[in-house]
Design a protein around this motif. Sequence first.
Motif, mmCIF file in Angstrom:
data_model
loop_
_atom_site.group_PDB
_atom_site.id
_atom_site.type_symbol
_atom_site.label_atom_id
_atom_site.label_comp_id
_atom_site.label_asym_id
_atom_site.label_seq_id
_atom_site.Cartn_x
_atom_site.Cartn_y
_atom_site.Cartn_z
ATOM 1 N N THR A 12 9.400 -23.663 16.625
ATOM 2 C CA THR A 12 9.805 -24.219 17.910
ATOM 3 C C THR A 12 8.728 -23.959 18.950
ATOM 4 O O THR A 12 7.997 -22.959 18.876
ATOM 5 C CB THR A 12 11.127 -23.603 18.393
ATOM 6 O OG1 THR A 12 10.945 -22.196 18.593
ATOM 7 C CG2 THR A 12 12.247 -23.829 17.379
ATOM 8 N N ALA A 13 8.618 -24.850 19.888
ATOM 9 C CA ALA A 13 7.664 -24.687 20.988
ATOM 10 C C ALA A 13 8.098 -25.591 22.131
ATOM 11 O O ALA A 13 8.841 -26.562 21.941
ATOM 12 C CB ALA A 13 6.244 -25.023 20.541
ATOM 13 N N GLU A 14 7.618 -25.277 23.333
ATOM 14 C CA GLU A 14 7.978 -26.049 24.526
ATOM 15 C C GLU A 14 6.735 -26.661 25.153
ATOM 16 O O GLU A 14 5.718 -25.979 25.326
ATOM 17 C CB GLU A 14 8.682 -25.149 25.547
ATOM 18 C CG GLU A 14 10.014 -24.612 25.049
ATOM 19 C CD GLU A 14 10.668 -23.679 26.060
ATOM 20 O OE1 GLU A 14 9.957 -23.206 26.978
ATOM 21 O OE2 GLU A 14 11.887 -23.442 25.932
ATOM 22 N N CYS A 15 6.823 -27.930 25.451
ATOM 23 C CA CYS A 15 5.743 -28.621 26.150
ATOM 24 C C CYS A 15 6.060 -28.619 27.654
ATOM 25 O O CYS A 15 7.132 -29.076 28.074
ATOM 26 C CB CYS A 15 5.613 -30.061 25.650
ATOM 27 S SG CYS A 15 4.361 -31.018 26.532
ATOM 28 N N ALA A 21 7.141 -27.386 34.272
ATOM 29 C CA ALA A 21 8.412 -28.017 33.942
ATOM 30 C C ALA A 21 8.384 -28.555 32.515
ATOM 31 O O ALA A 21 7.375 -29.110 32.061
ATOM 32 C CB ALA A 21 8.706 -29.152 34.919
ATOM 33 N N LEU A 22 9.509 -28.391 31.802
ATOM 34 C CA LEU A 22 9.621 -28.989 30.480
ATOM 35 C C LEU A 22 9.493 -30.499 30.586
ATOM 36 O O LEU A 22 10.105 -31.125 31.464
ATOM 37 C CB LEU A 22 10.967 -28.626 29.846
ATOM 38 C CG LEU A 22 11.106 -27.221 29.254
ATOM 39 C CD1 LEU A 22 12.562 -26.936 28.913
ATOM 40 C CD2 LEU A 22 10.235 -27.089 28.023
ATOM 41 N N THR A 23 8.715 -31.072 29.666
ATOM 42 C CA THR A 23 8.511 -32.516 29.752
ATOM 43 C C THR A 23 8.279 -33.107 28.370
ATOM 44 O O THR A 23 7.748 -32.439 27.480
ATOM 45 C CB THR A 23 7.307 -32.844 30.656
ATOM 46 O OG1 THR A 23 7.193 -34.257 30.800
ATOM 47 C CG2 THR A 23 6.011 -32.292 30.077
ATOM 48 N N ARG A 53 11.359 -29.687 24.351
ATOM 49 C CA ARG A 53 11.439 -28.654 23.310
ATOM 50 C C ARG A 53 11.215 -29.329 21.962
ATOM 51 O O ARG A 53 11.900 -30.301 21.620
ATOM 52 C CB ARG A 53 12.795 -27.955 23.322
ATOM 53 C CG ARG A 53 12.928 -26.812 22.322
ATOM 54 C CD ARG A 53 14.241 -26.070 22.517
ATOM 55 N NE ARG A 53 14.346 -24.894 21.683
ATOM 56 C CZ ARG A 53 14.901 -24.886 20.475
ATOM 57 N NH1 ARG A 53 15.435 -26.003 19.972
ATOM 58 N NH2 ARG A 53 14.944 -23.771 19.767
ATOM 59 N N TYR A 54 10.259 -28.802 21.196
ATOM 60 C CA TYR A 54 9.862 -29.455 19.950
ATOM 61 C C TYR A 54 10.160 -28.557 18.745
ATOM 62 O O TYR A 54 10.102 -27.325 18.830
ATOM 63 C CB TYR A 54 8.375 -29.823 19.992
ATOM 64 C CG TYR A 54 8.125 -31.013 20.878
ATOM 65 C CD1 TYR A 54 8.028 -32.292 20.361
ATOM 66 C CD2 TYR A 54 8.035 -30.851 22.264
ATOM 67 C CE1 TYR A 54 7.829 -33.391 21.187
ATOM 68 C CE2 TYR A 54 7.841 -31.937 23.097
ATOM 69 C CZ TYR A 54 7.731 -33.214 22.549
ATOM 70 O OH TYR A 54 7.551 -34.297 23.373
#
Length: 274
Positions: A12-15, A21-23, A53-54
Amino acid sequence: MPFDLGATVRLTAECRDPGGALTTAATAAVTVTLPDGTAVLPTATEDPGTAGRYLADYVTTLPGRHSVRWVWTGPAAAYTDVFDVQEAAPAAILSLADARKHLNLRDTKDDDEVRFWNNATTRAVEHFTGPIVPRTIVEDHRFNVAQELVLLHTPVLEVTAIAPLRSGGTAPAVDGLVLDPGAGLIIRADGGPLRGPLRFTYRAGRTVISDNITAGARIILEHLWRTQRAGRRGALAGGGEDYSVTEPIPGIGYAVPNRALQLLEPDRLPPGVA
C-alpha cells in the motif's frame, strides 16, 4: 514482521500532491526488487474507497529483504519501502504453540509478533551454544595441505559434500573421512593429508534439544516479550517476576537474562568457537 515464503504481500502507498493532499494520479507503478536483484512489477490499482491510496499484491518467491518503489505521474510523486520474507522453515527452538503457551496467550492475534521474538530468541541462544536447529552450511577452507581440519559451526550432524575450490583440484570422498561431531574435527580415515582449498557442505545442529536449552529459550523469550511491551502498559506486561539483567553480558548486552545464561552454561561454546 516478516512474511512467510509463498504468502501474498498487500503493498500500500499514498499519492499526495505537493500540498500534501491525497490525490488520484494519472499513472501509478510499483516495482519490487527481490533479494537476488531481479525486479517484478505487480499491478497497481487505486483503492476504490480512498482516492489517492494505491494497492498492489505480490506473491513472495524468495526469502530475504525486498525493496518496494512506488512512482506516480500527474502529480509526480514517489515512495520507497521494504519488507522481509522468512525462509520456508525458519529456525526456532520453540514451536509457536509452545511460545504462545509460555507467554500465557490464549488467542492468536499476536502470533506474528510472537514468531518474530521467538526467532530472535533462537538467534540469542545460538550465540552461546552454536547451531541448535539443524541447518545446511556451506563453508570454504583455503589451505594447501593439512592433516586435519575443523569446521566452524558445531555440533556437526553430517558432511554431505566436498568440492575443490581450485580448478583441476580434487576432493576426498565424504565416506573416506572421520568426523568428530562435537569438535567439528575432520581427518582422512586412511591417515593421508587433506589437500585444499575445499568447499564443505554440512549439516549442523542438534536432533535432540536438552531441557536446559529449552528452558533458557523460554526465559529469553519472556524477557524480550515483557520488556518490549512494558511501555504500552506502564510496567512489565503481566506483572510477576522481572527477568531483567543486572549486568551486561559481553557480546549481547542486556538482551539475555543471567539466569538464562546459567541454564545454557553446560552447552556453551568455548571462547572463540562459532
